[in-house]
Design an enzyme around this catalytic site. Structure first.
Site, short mmCIF file in Angstrom:
data_model
loop_
_atom_site.label_atom_id
_atom_site.label_comp_id
_atom_site.label_asym_id
_atom_site.label_seq_id
_atom_site.Cartn_x
_atom_site.Cartn_y
_atom_site.Cartn_z
N GLN A 1 -10.37 -2.51 2.47
CA GLN A 1 -9.93 -3.36 3.71
C GLN A 1 -9.72 -2.46 4.83
OE1 GLN A 1 -5.96 -4.08 1.80
NE2 GLN A 1 -4.95 -3.57 3.78
N MET B 1 0.83 -1.26 0.06
CA MET B 1 -0.02 -0.06 -0.20
C MET B 1 0.89 1.33 -0.08
SD MET B 1 -3.43 -0.93 2.07
CE MET B 1 -2.86 -0.64 3.62
N GLY C 1 11.60 -3.02 5.17
CA GLY C 1 10.85 -4.16 5.13
C GLY C 1 10.32 -4.39 3.77
N HIS C 2 9.85 -3.49 3.07
CA HIS C 2 9.22 -3.79 1.65
C HIS C 2 10.43 -4.14 0.76
CE1 HIS C 2 5.86 -0.90 3.20
NE2 HIS C 2 4.98 -2.07 2.77
N LEU D 1 6.88 2.95 1.24
CA LEU D 1 7.63 1.90 1.26
C LEU D 1 8.72 1.93 2.36
CD1 LEU D 1 7.90 0.92 -2.54
CD2 LEU D 1 6.14 -0.02 -0.79
O1 PAF Z 1 -0.11 -5.72 3.78
C1 PAF Z 1 -0.51 -4.81 2.90
O2 PAF Z 1 0.07 -3.92 2.68
C2 PAF Z 1 -2.03 -4.85 2.25
O3 PAF Z 1 -2.81 -5.46 3.11
C3 PAF Z 1 -1.72 -5.54 0.93
C4 PAF Z 1 -1.50 -7.06 1.14
C5 PAF Z 1 -1.01 -4.60 -0.01
C6 PAF Z 1 -3.21 -5.63 0.25
O4 PAF Z 1 -3.72 -4.30 0.13
#
Ligand code: PAF
Length: 286
Positions: free
Chosen positions: A61, A30, A36-37, A33
């Site tokens: 979500q 999302m 971790g990403h 960044l």
């Molecule tokens: O973990 C996240 O950042 C989110 O839940 C994801 C997997 C990108 C889905 O929007």
């Protein structure tokens, strides 16, 4: 690195890789960044011919509209970080679609994987995992990845997505990647940016107590360990545990005793600070 916003452009970019049977890695994010990403992206770059990093703050979500509005959106610095990770222009594609691109119509699909999606985050954030499954399944359809990479900080999310992959029979491999921590132990999260320096110092007690609970668990029951962990975190001024549960590492079902499952993980959510930031973490007991 290429930046695309449309699913059709993504298909064009991936066409030659598919035609030549080359592997495609997907790192769903999302944005906002951090290291971790970066660790997920680096692993995907090593393991696949091409990597797609999706950057999309998924509205379905979020059960709390304020949380959605507050969520950091930092596309320029996200792209700069991704640029710094790849050395071959063709290897990395950032996919940053609009809400209309991902949801041209309301998504009415309902995903249900009890008990995995009902406990813990499922209980406190109703609809959250349904939204995660909606967007992740759309990304799987748009990218058709060979492998998809997720960080173990969101332990429950991985467990739910694994259930969805089995249920929907997506032909791909889910690759869980270890939590990346700051030197002081705090699990990296986009939400850490919302902590003041003093709240940051307070927050690192979460991982400290979780680590110490491993020793405590050696000579105490599961229930005692759970209670001890909650009490020791709540003792720290500025921290309030929303839940701590020690569960079966695969199904996430609650457990009574250490012998009740082969794999056991403790998952925690803690509010930190005055305008509280919701932080999650977890630890493996066996
Ligand atoms: O973990 C996240 O950042 C989110 O839940 C994801 C997997 C990108 C889905 O929007």
């Amino acid at each position: 690195m290429k930046l695309v916003h449309k699913i059709l452009d993504l298909h064009d970019e991936l066409y030659s890789y598919r035609k030549n049977n080359q592997s495609i890695g997907l790192v769903p994010t999302m944005g906002a960044l951090h290291a971790g990403h970066a660790s997920l992206v680096s692993r995907s770059l090593q393991e696949n011919a091409v990597t797609v990093v999706s950057i999309f703050v998924n509205p379905t979500q979020f059960n709390d509209k304020n949380d959605l509005a507050k969520y950091p959106r930092t596309l320029d610095s996200d792209c700069a970080l991704l640029e710094s990770l790849c050395n071959n222009d063709n290897q990395l594609i950032a996919f940053a679609p609009s809400v209309e691109e991902m949801y041209p119509e309301e998504d009415t699909r309902h995903f249900s994987y009890p008990p995995t999606d009902e406990v813990m985050e499922g209980k406190f954030r109703p609809g959250h995992f349904n939204g995660v499954c909606q967007i992740v399944s759309k990304l799987f359809m748009a990218v058709e990845p060979t492998r998809a990479y997720f960080g173990e900080k969101d332990y429950q999310q991985i467990a739910v997505i694994k259930r969805m992959v089995e249920d929907q029979q997506y032909p791909l491999e889910i690759c869980p990647c270890p939590i990346i921590r700051e030197a002081d132990g705090l699990a990296l999260s986009s939400r850490n940016a919302l902590l003041s320096p003093s709240e940051h110092d307070i927050a690192l007690n979460i991982s400290r107590v979780l680590r110490e609970s491993l020793d405590y668990a050696k000579i105490h029951s599961l229930k005692e360990t759970c209670k001890w962990t909650i009490n020791n975190i709540n003792k720290v001024e500025g921290l309030e545990v929303q839940y701590y549960e020690i569960v079966d590492a695969k199904t996430l079902a609650s457990l009574e005793n250490w012998n009740d499952a082969d794999g056991i993980v403790g998952c925690i959510t803690v509010y930190c600070g005055a305008s509280p930031v919701r932080l999650i973490d977890n630890i493996r007991y066996k």
